[in-house]
Design a protein around this motif. Structure first.
Motif, mmCIF file in Angstrom:
data_model
loop_
_atom_site.group_PDB
_atom_site.id
_atom_site.type_symbol
_atom_site.label_atom_id
_atom_site.label_comp_id
_atom_site.label_asym_id
_atom_site.label_seq_id
_atom_site.Cartn_x
_atom_site.Cartn_y
_atom_site.Cartn_z
ATOM 1 N N CYS A 1 0.835 -1.209 0.000
ATOM 2 C CA CYS A 1 0.000 0.000 0.000
ATOM 3 C C CYS A 1 0.867 1.255 0.000
ATOM 4 O O CYS A 1 0.658 2.187 -0.775
ATOM 5 C CB CYS A 1 -0.905 0.045 1.234
ATOM 6 S SG CYS A 1 -2.052 -1.311 1.369
ATOM 7 N N SER B 1 -9.621 2.084 -0.397
ATOM 8 C CA SER B 1 -9.017 2.720 -1.564
ATOM 9 C C SER B 1 -10.034 3.559 -2.338
ATOM 10 O O SER B 1 -9.672 4.570 -2.929
ATOM 11 C CB SER B 1 -8.375 1.668 -2.465
ATOM 12 O OG SER B 1 -9.350 0.746 -2.898
ATOM 13 N N VAL C 1 -3.730 -1.236 -2.859
ATOM 14 C CA VAL C 1 -4.358 -1.204 -1.535
ATOM 15 C C VAL C 1 -5.238 -2.439 -1.330
ATOM 16 O O VAL C 1 -5.250 -3.041 -0.248
ATOM 17 C CB VAL C 1 -5.179 0.088 -1.346
ATOM 18 C CG1 VAL C 1 -5.948 0.058 -0.038
ATOM 19 C CG2 VAL C 1 -4.273 1.305 -1.392
#
Lengths: 314, 359
Positions: free
Chosen positions: A33, A83, A201
């Motif tokens: 991420c 996200s 993510v």
């Protein structure tokens, strides 16, 4: 037993590797991420929901690896939520991350109470058992420490390798690193910054959930409230400690777990029994803060970490 | 995965110059409605009728004199932690450690309030009040200095401090602070009567902590809107580089923000111990520090809004507790409602200032 002596026993290192495994899995998730430019503070809650989902799946009759897959998918679902809010909408990654942690944790507790309304102690599952890898487990010391773990632990080590290879040796990895460093350049190449960041993510969140699942499916065989107990936050510190590199983060996690395994053993010695046990329990958190202080000066932070990208503004 | 953008629908955000009243009020109202929609779904999953669940929550929170007082009492620590978070987040100082600062305030209150101060009765409460603020401020000063001196991210340090501090309290409660009369429970001795916050009205179970919370909200509002510090805090929060360029001492403002924020959170601990519980236990706070983040965000970081948001959040919690006893729906319904309200509110705030366009 002397502290130095403890360090030279294979069983000590076997314990360290076992303690390190959930941290390794979730740290890889967070690293992916952050490499794409998104801080994911949902990690703590995603680990909780992963721990519950994997365990619950196996309890309801799926196989162990299917349970891991369920945890992964549930983690990805929360990654999608995180996200969507942080990438195209560019909302505060701090607030959204904490919100996802609160949501995932409370949703888990709600589901637990609905699924098992009248239990005083949670049911146990047949968890992953240690598997001695032929030949390798016969190597003295290393065999017992490293190659007599559960298959879930071997998976975690392979994951580190896979993350490192994808990140540094493939076009996809280059794209992920580039959106974390210079998103405008990626957009100028005709690639979608939004898609790459969201993908990172979502997948990263899946690995965080697997880290949680290790707790209920390999380290223990049952689910308890508070069982993640800040491990997610420690993983965020480990990413910094590892300078956003998979290999270094792996070493950090093992080093950290070794300290943790050591404090458990020192607690049982004569001197250790004199010291309040809370001092020992504080150690992981204090160590994480110290690691942050030592590393934050020279860490190579992804340049676009926590910087939303909006095509509207140039 | 197709990363090329040609065939996909794309979106971007376009700023709105002057948001209409409808946009500014309609979106938060939509969040409120959506929160109850989420709760309805959850109630149905649990096999209950959503309308009877809402009825029970509202009745449990505001249905009787006892219920209202319970809600006000529950709102008190949330006002303090909500203010602490609102003050810090306004300057983009991410204090997630209100839980630790709350316990710091509670700790000082029991250490000094159980007969240690040889002072006349009238001086004890003000002294506890001031010392609690100082304790919370000092606890947050450490992460603040780590941020300004070493560049260590305060999110992780304040989060980790919560765990460290709770273990520290646990250690004290099983050691030097343990009540010899506590029958083996990890619990501190009780405060002396002079150290207790009196009730606002005799016979009603509502203590002066609530009034202190309202006064604090007013004071924080004045600081934020009428003082140089408030202006500087906002400037640092909006754009650190620009603030530094304009001659604002950014680091000093961050440290002052941290002191104020930590002090406010500590008052939650002071008021819970001196007003409600009378002693310190490990379950003093069921996550008031974390819930403060929800309160602050629902209030759009406005100190006066914090009071309203805290009453709303406290009402949901108190109502859900009594609903859970009557219907077969887990009390965690409240936590899910509030977490989803938090996420939807940040989205709504953004959509008041930007519109989503294609392209």
């Amino acid at each position: 037993m002397d502290i130095i002596e403890i360090l030279f026993t294979a069983s000590f290192w076997a314990a360290a590797i076992r303690i390190a495994t959930p941290l390794i899995l979730a740290t890889m998730g967070e690293l992916i991420c952050e490499r794409a430019g998104v801080l994911n503070l949902g990690i703590e809650g995603i680990m909780v929901v992963g721990a519950f989902a994997g365990w619950m799946a196996v309890y309801s009759g799926t196989g162990l690896w299917a349970g891991v897959a369920v945890a992964f998918i549930v983690g990805m679902a929360f990654g999608l939520l995180h996200s969507t809010l942080t990438v195209p909408f560019g909302l505060s990654q701090h607030v959204v991350g904490l919100g996802v942690t609160l949501l995932a944790t409370s949703a888990t507790y709600y589901a637990y109470r609905l699924a098992l309304p009248e239990v005083t102690s949670p049911p146990k599952i047949a968890a992953f058992q240690p598997y001695e890898i032929p030949i390798l487990s016969d190597i003295p010391f290393i065999g017992e420490a490293l190659f007599s773990q559960t298959p879930f632990t071997y998976f975690a080590f392979l994951l580190v390798l896979a993350v490192a290879v994808v990140l540094y040796r493939t076009p996809l990895g280059l794209a992920v690193r580039a959106v974390g460093e210079n998103p405008s350049a990626v957009a100028a190449q005709g690639l979608s910054v939004t898609a790459i960041r969201m993908g990172a993510v979502i997948v990263g969140s899946g690995f965080m959930a697997m880290g949680g699942a290790f707790l209920t499916m390999s380290a223990f065989d049952s689910f308890f409230f508070e069982m993640v107990n800040g491990r997610g936050w420690i993983c965020i510190a480990l990413v910094v400690f590892g300078s956003w590199r998979p290999g270094k983060a792996l070493l950090g996690a093992i080093l950290f777990a070794a300290f943790d395994a050591l404090q458990i053993r020192v607690q049982q010695t004569e001197i250790g029994a004199e010291i309040p046990y809370q001092i020992f329990l504080m150690m992981p958190y204090i160590l994480s803060i110290l690691a942050l202080v030592v590393m934050s000066r020279r860490a190579e932070v992804p340049a676009a970490l926590m910087v939303p990208f909006n095509k509207g503004e140039r | 995965m197709n990363l090329r953008k040609n065939k996909r629908v794309t979106m971007r955000l376009e700023p709105i110059e002057n948001p209409t009243m409808l946009r500014r009020l309609g979106l938060p109202a939509a969040v409120l409605a959506a929160t109850f929609l989420v709760a309805s779904l959850l109630a149905m999953i649990a096999g209950a009728n959503p309308f009877s669940v809402f009825g029970l929550i509202i009745k449990g929170a505001f249905g009787s004199k006892f219920a209202v007082l319970e809600t006000l009492n529950r709102a008190t620590p949330l006002i303090f932690t909500g203010l602490a978070v609102a003050v810090a987040f306004r300057a983009k100082f991410w204090n997630i450690g209100a839980e630790a600062q709350l316990y710091a305030g509670a700790l000082v209150t029991v250490v000094l309030g159980t007969g240690l101060l040889p002072w006349p009765a009238f001086a004890i409460l003000p002294a506890l009040f001031v010392c609690a603020i100082l304790a919370g401020a000092i606890v947050l000063l450490v992460p603040a200095l780590l941020k300004t001196r070493f560049g260590v991210d305060e999110v992780v340090t304040t989060l980790l401090f919560n765990f460290i501090f709770l273990l520290f309290i646990s250690m004290l409660l099983e050691g030097p602070l343990k009540d010899p009369m506590g029958m083996g429970w990890p619990k501190s001795a009780r405060l002396i009567p002079e150290a207790r916050l009196p009730r606002i009205v005799d016979g009603l179970r509502l203590h002066w902590g609530f009034a202190l919370a309202l006064i604090s909200a007013g004071l924080v509002w004045i600081i934020q809107t009428r003082s140089t510090l408030g202006y500087e805090m906002r400037a640092v929060g909006l754009n650190k580089e620009a603030a530094a360029f304009a001659g604002i001492p950014v680091n000093r403002v961050l440290v002052k923000t941290a002191l104020l924020s930590g002090g406010l959170a500590a008052l939650a601990g002071f008021s819970e111990v001196a007003g409600l519980k009378g002693s310190l236990t490990l379950d003093l706070s069921p996550g008031f520090g974390y819930t403060g983040i929800i309160v602050a965000m629902l209030a759009l970081l406005n100190p006066l809004g914090v009071v309203v948001a805290a009453l709303f959040v406290a009402g949901i919690f108190v109502g859900a507790d009594s609903m859970s006893r009557a219907a077969d729906v887990p009390t965690y319904l409240a936590d899910i409602m509030l977490a989803s309200a938090l996420l939807m509110m940040v989205l709504a705030i953004m959509l008041t200032r930007f519109r989503v366009v294609r392209g």
